[in-house]
Motif scaffolding. Structure first.
Motif, PDB file in Angstrom:
ATOM      1  N   PHE A 294     -18.514 -29.657  11.510  1.00 24.41           N
ATOM      2  CA  PHE A 294     -19.695 -29.649  12.365  1.00 24.41           C
ATOM      3  C   PHE A 294     -20.594 -28.477  11.997  1.00 24.41           C
ATOM      4  O   PHE A 294     -20.112 -27.363  11.798  1.00 24.41           O
ATOM      5  CB  PHE A 294     -19.277 -29.509  13.837  1.00 24.41           C
ATOM      6  N   THR A 295     -21.890 -28.733  11.889  1.00 25.10           N
ATOM      7  CA  THR A 295     -22.871 -27.671  11.693  1.00 25.10           C
ATOM      8  C   THR A 295     -23.485 -27.413  13.062  1.00 25.10           C
ATOM      9  O   THR A 295     -24.088 -28.310  13.664  1.00 25.10           O
ATOM     10  CB  THR A 295     -23.946 -28.088  10.675  1.00 25.10           C
TER      11      THR A 295
ATOM     12  N   LEU B  54     -18.313 -25.310  11.336  1.00 23.28           N
ATOM     13  CA  LEU B  54     -16.989 -25.219  11.954  1.00 23.28           C
ATOM     14  C   LEU B  54     -16.158 -26.384  11.448  1.00 23.28           C
ATOM     15  O   LEU B  54     -16.472 -27.536  11.706  1.00 23.28           O
ATOM     16  CB  LEU B  54     -17.094 -25.261  13.482  1.00 23.28           C
ATOM     17  N   CYS B  55     -15.116 -26.064  10.695  1.00 19.82           N
ATOM     18  CA  CYS B  55     -14.227 -27.085  10.140  1.00 19.82           C
ATOM     19  C   CYS B  55     -12.983 -27.179  11.019  1.00 19.82           C
ATOM     20  O   CYS B  55     -12.279 -26.189  11.212  1.00 19.82           O
ATOM     21  CB  CYS B  55     -13.841 -26.735   8.705  1.00 19.82           C
ATOM     22  N   LEU B  56     -12.745 -28.375  11.541  1.00 19.23           N
ATOM     23  CA  LEU B  56     -11.582 -28.601  12.395  1.00 19.23           C
ATOM     24  C   LEU B  56     -10.653 -29.642  11.781  1.00 19.23           C
ATOM     25  O   LEU B  56      -9.989 -30.395  12.485  1.00 19.23           O
ATOM     26  CB  LEU B  56     -12.039 -29.029  13.796  1.00 19.23           C
ATOM     27  N   GLU B  57     -10.613 -29.664  10.443  1.00 20.01           N
ATOM     28  CA  GLU B  57      -9.669 -30.546   9.754  1.00 20.01           C
ATOM     29  C   GLU B  57      -8.262 -30.011   9.974  1.00 20.01           C
ATOM     30  O   GLU B  57      -8.057 -28.803  10.082  1.00 20.01           O
ATOM     31  CB  GLU B  57      -9.966 -30.577   8.259  1.00 20.01           C
TER      32      GLU B  57
ATOM     33  N   GLU C  93     -23.055 -29.058  19.653  1.00 17.52           N
ATOM     34  CA  GLU C  93     -24.122 -29.594  18.814  1.00 17.52           C
ATOM     35  C   GLU C  93     -25.460 -29.573  19.540  1.00 17.52           C
ATOM     36  O   GLU C  93     -26.508 -29.353  18.933  1.00 17.52           O
ATOM     37  CB  GLU C  93     -23.788 -31.015  18.355  1.00 17.52           C
ATOM     38  N   LEU C  94     -25.432 -29.768  20.853  1.00 16.35           N
ATOM     39  CA  LEU C  94     -26.655 -29.715  21.661  1.00 16.35           C
ATOM     40  C   LEU C  94     -27.074 -28.276  21.969  1.00 16.35           C
ATOM     41  O   LEU C  94     -28.185 -28.041  22.432  1.00 16.35           O
ATOM     42  CB  LEU C  94     -26.447 -30.480  22.974  1.00 16.35           C
TER      43      LEU C  94
END
Length: 178
Positions: free
Chosen positions: A80-81, A98-101, A158-159
């Protein structure tokens, strides 16, 4: 929440207690759930229904509509950016990836686990992100603990409606090869 012994139960029990003590600043708790809960007696209003149905009726009664620009979060999306700075604070002039892999590392930004490093696990059945953190119990004694990051956080982030993210990418370790 299912109100089954989690910390979130305090929302209902604290508000219910204050309401029963006739605190003028508290109207009481509302529980909306298909099943009976152990805290039904603590609420002022109890509705046996699905939350989505009740909220849609409430929107209709208030003549409100859902905004059309709600991000489309997918259960298979893990990167997510977001409009936040490197410390996780809202900053619309910046962006953070944010990488949540699964197996990626994050750091908790606030609360009792502030500063703890976590390893992202596979999402649960509902698509919420599980993060295993290592908590210090005593000096040199650590225990693994799994926390859940609700996928709604990602939509709100994101918002840009959340002042600070609950987790951020782990800062890179300093280079000690010199």
């Amino acid at each position: 929440t299912s109100l089954s012994g989690m910390n979130a139960d305090r929302v209902v029990t604290t508000v219910g207690k204050k309401s029963k003590q006739h605190d003028p600043t508290v109207l009481g708790a509302v529980i909306i759930n298909l099943q009976q809960t152990q805290h039904d007696n603590a609420c002022t209003l109890r509705i046996f229904a699905k939350i989505d149905e009740v909220m849609m009726r409430l929107l209709d009664k208030l003549s409100l509509t859902l905004p059309a620009d709600i991000p489309n979060y997918r259960d298979d999306q893990f990167t997510f950016t977001l409009p936040y700075n490197e410390e996780g604070f809202l900053d619309r002039s910046r962006s953070m990836v944010l990488c949540l892999e699964p197996d990626s590392t994050v750091m908790v930004t606030d609360g009792p686990y502030k500063g703890c490093v976590g390893i992202v696990q596979s999402p649960n059945r509902e698509g919420h992100i599980k993060i295993q953190i290592s908590v210090e119990l005593k000096a040199s004694v650590r225990a693994p603990f799994v926390v859940t990051l609700g996928k709604w956080w990602l939509r709100e982030a994101e918002l840009g409606t959340i002042p600070r993210l609950p987790v951020i990418p782990c800062p890179p370790k300093p280079d000690t090869t010199n």
